[in-house]
Design a protein around this motif. Structure first.
Motif, short mmCIF file in Angstrom:
data_model
loop_
_atom_site.label_atom_id
_atom_site.label_comp_id
_atom_site.label_asym_id
_atom_site.label_seq_id
_atom_site.Cartn_x
_atom_site.Cartn_y
_atom_site.Cartn_z
N THR A 1 0.83 -1.19 -0.03
CA THR A 1 0.03 -0.05 0.04
C THR A 1 0.76 1.28 -0.12
O THR A 1 0.39 2.15 -0.66
CB THR A 1 -0.91 -0.04 1.10
N ALA A 2 1.86 1.17 0.69
CA ALA A 2 2.93 2.33 0.90
C ALA A 2 3.52 2.84 -0.50
O ALA A 2 3.80 3.85 -0.85
CB ALA A 2 4.02 2.16 1.78
N ALA A 3 3.68 1.75 -1.61
CA ALA A 3 4.22 2.18 -2.74
C ALA A 3 3.51 3.16 -3.51
O ALA A 3 4.18 4.33 -3.94
CB ALA A 3 4.18 0.85 -3.69
N PHE A 4 2.24 3.47 -3.57
CA PHE A 4 1.57 4.41 -3.99
C PHE A 4 1.29 5.73 -3.24
O PHE A 4 0.94 6.67 -3.70
CB PHE A 4 0.27 4.05 -4.63
N SER A 5 1.99 5.40 -2.15
CA SER A 5 1.71 6.75 -1.33
C SER A 5 3.06 7.64 -1.18
O SER A 5 2.93 8.66 -0.59
CB SER A 5 1.54 6.20 0.32
N VAL A 6 4.07 7.19 -1.97
CA VAL A 6 5.28 7.80 -2.04
C VAL A 6 5.55 8.45 -3.20
O VAL A 6 6.68 9.04 -3.84
CB VAL A 6 6.56 7.18 -1.61
N ILE A 7 4.47 8.42 -4.34
CA ILE A 7 4.82 8.52 -5.75
C ILE A 7 4.91 10.33 -5.79
O ILE A 7 5.35 10.76 -7.01
CB ILE A 7 3.90 8.02 -6.59
N TYR A 8 4.43 10.92 -5.08
CA TYR A 8 4.25 12.43 -5.14
C TYR A 8 5.73 13.23 -4.64
O TYR A 8 5.75 14.42 -4.61
CB TYR A 8 3.28 12.89 -4.39
N LEU A 9 6.63 12.38 -4.23
CA LEU A 9 8.01 12.96 -4.02
C LEU A 9 8.52 13.20 -5.17
O LEU A 9 8.22 12.98 -6.32
CB LEU A 9 8.80 11.78 -3.12
N PRO A 10 9.71 13.95 -5.06
CA PRO A 10 10.40 14.46 -6.59
C PRO A 10 10.87 12.92 -7.04
O PRO A 10 11.10 11.85 -6.29
CB PRO A 10 11.88 15.07 -5.83
N LYS A 11 10.93 13.07 -8.60
CA LYS A 11 11.27 11.89 -8.98
C LYS A 11 12.25 10.76 -8.57
O LYS A 11 12.29 9.68 -8.50
CB LYS A 11 11.39 12.23 -10.69
N ASP A 12 13.37 11.51 -8.43
CA ASP A 12 14.81 10.70 -8.00
C ASP A 12 14.63 10.19 -6.68
O ASP A 12 15.05 8.94 -6.49
CB ASP A 12 15.87 11.71 -7.90
#
Length: 332
Positions: free
Chosen positions: A116-127
């Protein structure tokens, strides 16, 4: 006279009784209107307050100290469902600060939480998002590896292409392999075209219908990102209003003439489109991809399917031909 006097008294009493009832009714209606007004006012005030709070959160104006303390407590002591609920809340905020708060959940002991956490961190800077996610492609849990691959596609960092290709080659899970192929299309890097074309060059198998469909779609998505900088696709677009149709928004270019990998993909996609042994989805996505590639050599194959009994295939071919018609002719 006595009879006349006695006959008027009941009338007077009835008139007084009606007046009192009317007064009571009037007072009740006034109270009811006031009550309804107060309720409506409170409802609108509550909605306005909620919208203000949501706007503040989505603009990264949440207090990091307060929110971090709350979610850290959930991730350290909460149940699996509490952690997942917190992660859904964080994802819905669609903000960098919120995504950073979710990072510890990527190493949670429970695989459902990590997934579940995978899609919760996608709004970080790309790198930063790439560095946080890519280790979980090696996770022991299949669902974590699958969701991580999908999430890397949403991040759209070209550095993820090689790890996704390696995961496809080494992972034994069909679901993970499919996720890698889907993610490659959303990333939009030409470096993945040769690999995707090789998948389609193999003989079709019923067990690989989704994989082949995803490979064709990913080629089309990569081409579309280059053409109009948009990865989202709706196929066919025939039911959309004209202003939302991507085929009507831009002039297309012949990508096969500019990128050798696309040139190799055109004949393979054409064979998929024309092969009745392919799944309906694979043929539809091949037609879509041929349109986004902008190579007019696919015109005959697309035209031959305009009368297909598969309505969706016919519509997609029609839209792809419209894209090809917008391709600028090379100046001699």
């Amino acid at each position: 006279m006595g009879t006349s006097s006695s006959s008027k008294r009941p009338t007077r009493r009835v008139r007084n009784s009606i007046t009192i009832d009317e007064l009571r009714l009037t007072n009740f209606l006034a109270f009811l209107r006031a009550f309804v007004f107060v309720c409506v006012f409170c409802a609108f005030a509550g909605i306005a307050f909620a919208q203000t709070q949501t706007a503040n959160l989505t603009k990264d104006e949440l207090d990091p100290a307060v929110e971090l303390s709350h979610y850290r407590s959930v991730f350290e002591k909460g149940t699996v469902e509490e952690k997942r609920s917190a992660l859904f809340e964080i994802r819905n905020l669609r903000s960098e600060i919120a995504s950073r708060i979710a990072l510890p959940a990527l190493q949670d002991p429970d695989d459902i939480v990590r997934a579940t956490a995978a899609f919760s961190v996608i709004y970080l800077p790309k790198d930063e998002a790439f560095n946080a996610l890519v280790p979980n492609l090696q996770d022991k849990s299949e669902i974590v590896r699958r969701e991580t691959a999908y999430a890397l596609g949403k991040v759209q960092n070209a550095n993820a292409v090689d790890p996704l290709l390696q995961t496809f080659q080494t992972d034994k899970s069909k679901e993970v392999k499919n996720a890698c192929v889907v993610a490659l299309g959303e990333i939009g890097d030409v470096a993945a075209i040769d690999f995707l074309t090789k998948i389609l060059a193999q003989k079709p198998k019923a067990s690989e219908d989704f994989l082949r469909r995803s490979a064709a779609r990913s080629i089309g998505q990569i081409a579309q990102i280059i053409q109009i900088r948009e990865s989202y696709t709706v196929t066919p677009e025939s039911f959309l209003p004209e202003k939302y149709k991507l085929s009507a928004l831009e002039k297309y270019q012949n990508l096969a003439a500019k990128f050798p990998p696309f040139q190799s993909a055109v004949p393979v996609l054409t064979r998929v489109l024309q092969n009745p042994k392919e799944s309906a989805d694979a043929r539809r996505e091949a037609a879509f991809a041929l349109g986004t590639l902008g190579d007019v050599s696919a015109t005959d194959a697309l035209q031959s399917n305009l009368a297909s009994k598969d309505y969706y295939l016919a519509e997609i071919c029609k839209e792809s031909l419209e894209k090809l018609s917008s391709v600028e002719k090379p100046t001699e």
